[in-house]
Design a protein around this motif. Sequence first.
Motif, short mmCIF file in Angstrom:
data_model
loop_
_atom_site.label_atom_id
_atom_site.label_comp_id
_atom_site.label_asym_id
_atom_site.label_seq_id
_atom_site.Cartn_x
_atom_site.Cartn_y
_atom_site.Cartn_z
N ALA A 1 0.84 -1.19 0.00
CA ALA A 1 0.00 0.00 0.00
C ALA A 1 0.88 1.23 0.00
O ALA A 1 2.05 1.19 0.42
CB ALA A 1 -0.92 0.02 1.22
N THR A 2 0.31 2.33 -0.46
CA THR A 2 1.01 3.61 -0.44
C THR A 2 -0.04 4.69 -0.20
O THR A 2 -1.23 4.42 -0.06
CB THR A 2 1.77 3.85 -1.75
OG1 THR A 2 2.56 5.04 -1.62
CG2 THR A 2 0.82 4.02 -2.92
N THR A 3 0.42 5.92 -0.15
CA THR A 3 -0.50 7.03 0.05
C THR A 3 -0.13 8.15 -0.91
O THR A 3 0.84 8.03 -1.67
CB THR A 3 -0.45 7.53 1.51
OG1 THR A 3 -1.48 8.51 1.71
CG2 THR A 3 0.91 8.15 1.83
N ILE B 1 -1.37 3.27 6.07
CA ILE B 1 -0.71 2.47 5.04
C ILE B 1 -0.67 1.00 5.45
O ILE B 1 -0.94 0.09 4.65
CB ILE B 1 0.71 3.00 4.77
CG1 ILE B 1 0.65 4.42 4.21
CG2 ILE B 1 1.46 2.08 3.81
CD1 ILE B 1 2.00 5.09 4.11
N VAL B 2 -0.32 0.74 6.73
CA VAL B 2 -0.25 -0.63 7.22
C VAL B 2 -1.62 -1.30 7.14
O VAL B 2 -1.75 -2.46 6.73
CB VAL B 2 0.29 -0.66 8.66
CG1 VAL B 2 0.16 -2.07 9.26
CG2 VAL B 2 1.75 -0.22 8.69
N ASP C 1 -5.05 -5.29 4.47
CA ASP C 1 -6.28 -5.61 3.71
C ASP C 1 -5.92 -6.22 2.36
O ASP C 1 -6.56 -7.17 1.91
CB ASP C 1 -7.12 -4.35 3.52
CG ASP C 1 -7.76 -3.88 4.80
OD1 ASP C 1 -7.82 -4.66 5.77
OD2 ASP C 1 -8.20 -2.71 4.85
N ASP C 2 -4.88 -5.66 1.73
CA ASP C 2 -4.45 -6.16 0.43
C ASP C 2 -3.93 -7.59 0.53
O ASP C 2 -4.12 -8.41 -0.37
CB ASP C 2 -3.38 -5.25 -0.14
CG ASP C 2 -2.97 -5.61 -1.56
OD1 ASP C 2 -3.87 -5.80 -2.40
OD2 ASP C 2 -1.77 -5.72 -1.84
#
Length: 208
Positions: free
Chosen positions: A16-18, A37-38, A43-44
Amino acid sequence: MKPRLEAPAAAIVGMATTSLAPRQFAARPVIEIANEIVRAALDDAGLDRKQLDGLIVHIGSPRGSDYDVAASMLGLNVRFCAQPWNHGRFTATVITHAAMALDYGLADYVLCLAAYKNSSEGARHGTKERSTFHEYLRQGGGPHAETPHAGFTAPAAGAAMAARRYFDKYRIPLEKLATVALTQRRNAMLNPLAAMRKPMSRDDYFAA
């Protein structure tokens, strides 16, 4: 300690990123952004936070949080931690470190975390107000081999020297660099998280 020969190959199972736009997180604590992000990465991956038993922090204080603070604030109960002092262009070594930890059975799920603000260091490179200014004065130069006495106060100086040498050696007009900037901008326009999404023409580039 020998690696577990029966261990499966390491895999990246979630990420994930933001947003990279400074205005999106300028006033927010780094650890708050890291938590989002975590959560998205878990979730991913289809994992629960309590399954994370390894943590490698990419860049710590003063720009981000050191591994012990990050583990505590993120609610992680880990049995393996590491914090190699790596800069942005060396993120692959963090992933390699995680793969080694998995292979040696030091953890089952390792979180590789990069959450930091360059603005946390304050002033510009090469100025005495910057928190790492004393590093520039050590023998051999600063953390990126800066040599202020020669005018090299930031990593960009070394890259500029190498680029100039390349263009001179192969007789390439500097104007060709426009293609790099224009390609990057076109790619950024396809990414909703990019900081610079305004269209840019060749005329815009040369007028900047």
